[in-house]
Design an enzyme around this catalytic site. Structure first.
Site, PDB file in Angstrom:
ATOM      1  CE  LYS A 225     -72.423  64.961  29.680  1.00  0.00           C
ATOM      2  NZ  LYS A 225     -71.066  65.534  29.814  1.00  0.00           N
TER       3      LYS A 225
ATOM      4  NE  ARG B 231     -70.213  63.694  23.822  1.00  0.00           N
ATOM      5  CZ  ARG B 231     -70.153  62.950  24.920  1.00  0.00           C
ATOM      6  NH1 ARG B 231     -71.172  62.223  25.286  1.00  0.00           N
ATOM      7  NH2 ARG B 231     -69.078  62.964  25.655  1.00  0.00           N
TER       8      ARG B 231
ATOM      9  NE  ARG C 106     -64.797  61.423  35.004  1.00  0.00           N
ATOM     10  CZ  ARG C 106     -65.769  61.914  34.231  1.00  0.00           C
ATOM     11  NH1 ARG C 106     -66.797  62.529  34.759  1.00  0.00           N
ATOM     12  NH2 ARG C 106     -65.701  61.808  32.936  1.00  0.00           N
TER      13      ARG C 106
ATOM     14  NE  ARG D  41     -64.211  57.815  30.751  1.00  0.00           N
ATOM     15  CZ  ARG D  41     -65.262  58.600  30.504  1.00  0.00           C
ATOM     16  NH1 ARG D  41     -66.234  58.684  31.384  1.00  0.00           N
ATOM     17  NH2 ARG D  41     -65.355  59.284  29.394  1.00  0.00           N
TER      18      ARG D  41
ATOM     19  NE  ARG E  11     -63.860  62.802  27.175  1.00  0.00           N
ATOM     20  CZ  ARG E  11     -63.811  62.478  28.466  1.00  0.00           C
ATOM     21  NH1 ARG E  11     -62.656  62.226  29.047  1.00  0.00           N
ATOM     22  NH2 ARG E  11     -64.924  62.404  29.164  1.00  0.00           N
TER      23      ARG E  11
END
Ligand code: AMP
Length: 217
Positions: free
Chosen positions: A13, A88, A127, A162, A173
């Site tokens: 996204k 969400r 990531r 992160r 998540r």
């Protein structure tokens, strides 16, 4: 362009929003980025959101709606917006509909990025993100590593994993996505706004979006 970007964490996204924003001038609004900035700045919002973000759980709808009601009325939204990570939950989507009605704004589309769980897990664990809030370039250790390990190509700041990209937080998540966010696919399909695209590559997604929205590549 007034778009919602829907998809699991790791579906791309943020990457697609950045590319569309550069192409169209619409502002990218990421609730995740706003919340992380608030945590760093130590504001009341950040204090309330911090634990949820760390654990990979969703922050309360009321908090998010207060934030977005304010954000969507800022001047930069007049040239369009790309909502990245919001709404969400069904209550957020319903509240957003009411807010947009009140502001006299119509959405163009809801872009749903589809990705397999295997690809998501792989993307999220590899990531890395630039820590500089004004840059936030995204890297991937396999497909797009920074030229110098741990250093951002664009601004020279540190590139880190992160806090919520540990295996435990990622699993949480993805669960939050399946239970709370995935129902939005049906919600927007019913409203005739849904456009689903396989998120295999940025190029493929951009091509599909520009074609469907009648934009030039
Ligand atoms: P993201 O960067 O979009 O993956 O968001 C990171 C974290 O911020 C999420 O795991 C949630 O804890 C929180 N968050 C971001 N957007 C929302 C939202 N619309 N509703 C609830 N929590 C959110």
């Amino acid at each position: 362009m007034k778009l919602i970007l829907l998809g699991a964490p790791g579906a791309g996204k943020g990457t697609i929003a950045k590319l569309l924003s550069a192409m169209d001038g619409a502002v990218q609004i990421s609730t995740g980025d706003i919340l992380r900035s608030a945590v760093e700045a130590g504001t009341e919002l950040g204090r309330q959101a911090r634990g949820y973000i760390r654990r990979g759980e969703l922050v309360a709808d009321e908090l998010i709606m207060t934030l977005m009601e304010h954000r969507l009325q800022q001047a930069d939204c007049e040239s369009g917006f790309l909502l990245d990570g919001f709404p969400r939950t069904i209550p957020q989507a319903e509240a957003l509909n009411q807010l947009l009605d009140k502001l006299g704004i119509a959405l163009d589309k809801v872009l749903n990025l589809e990705t397999s769980r295997e690809v998501l897990l792989n993307r999220l664990t590899t990531r890395r993100t630039c820590v500089n809030r004004d840059c936030q370039a995204i890297y991937n250790l396999n497909s797009k590593p920074p030229a110098v390990a741990g250093i951002c190509d664009q601004c020279g700041s540190e590139v880190l994993q992160r806090d919520d990209e540990t295996e435990v937080a990622i699993a949480q998540r993805l669960t939050a996505y399946h239970t709370k966010t995935a129902p939005l696919i049906g919600f927007y399909e019913q409203q005739g706004l849904l456009m689903s695209v396989q998120s295999t590559s940025s190029e493929a997604v951009l091509k599909a979006v520009t074609e469907q929205l009648g934009l030039k590549d």
